[in-house]
Motif scaffolding. Structure first.
Motif, short mmCIF file in Angstrom:
data_model
loop_
_atom_site.label_atom_id
_atom_site.label_comp_id
_atom_site.label_asym_id
_atom_site.label_seq_id
_atom_site.Cartn_x
_atom_site.Cartn_y
_atom_site.Cartn_z
N LEU A 107 1.07 -1.56 -0.04
CA LEU A 107 -0.56 -0.15 -0.17
C LEU A 107 0.77 1.46 -0.05
CD1 LEU A 107 -3.04 1.17 0.20
CD2 LEU A 107 -2.86 0.85 3.12
N ARG A 110 2.64 1.70 -3.61
CA ARG A 110 1.61 2.41 -4.32
C ARG A 110 1.38 3.55 -4.14
NH1 ARG A 110 -3.80 -0.89 -4.15
NH2 ARG A 110 -2.32 -1.39 -2.00
N ARG A 111 1.85 4.10 -3.11
CA ARG A 111 0.74 5.51 -2.51
C ARG A 111 1.85 6.78 -3.02
NH1 ARG A 111 -2.02 5.63 3.02
NH2 ARG A 111 -4.28 4.38 2.28
#
Length: 116
Positions: A107, A110-111
């Motif tokens: 996560l 991806r950020r």
């Protein structure tokens, strides 16, 4: 006060009860069933029908059998389990921590955040 409706209390196709328009009813037999709570249920079956071993009690919904002294036992009801409870059966706490760390890393990637 009487209304002028002469067919009140009848249904369409009802006909007179004294005239058997549909023929004679099939021969029936009554079978007694008892549940573990002592309730008696007495459904009727055709004389040619195969009689089931158990029948649902009309009062409590438990299975009922034809032997009054040995009625069937109630089914075992398992308690409700959450999704987490099912996951905990398949995974150990260590595996869960590892999967959580991998998911958080993906996560953050991806950020575009820096790993912590």
């Amino acid at each position: 006060m009487v209304s002028g409706n002469a067919i009140r209390g009848t249904r369409v196709g009802g006909g007179s009860p004294s005239v058997p328009e549909r023929g004679e009813p099939a021969p029936r037999q009554f079978v007694d069933y008892w549940c573990v709570n002592g309730h008696q249920t007495r459904p009727s079956f055709s004389v040619r029908a195969q009689i089931p071993e158990t029948w649902e009690c009309r009062r409590c919904g438990l299975p009922a059998g034809t032997d009054r002294d040995a009625p069937p036992e109630p089914p075992v009801q398992r308690p409700y389990k959450t999704h987490v409870a099912y996951v905990m059966e398949r995974r150990s706490a260590e595996e869960g921590e590892q999967l959580l760390a991998e998911a958080l890393a993906a996560l953050r990637a991806r950020r575009g955040e820096a790993p912590s």
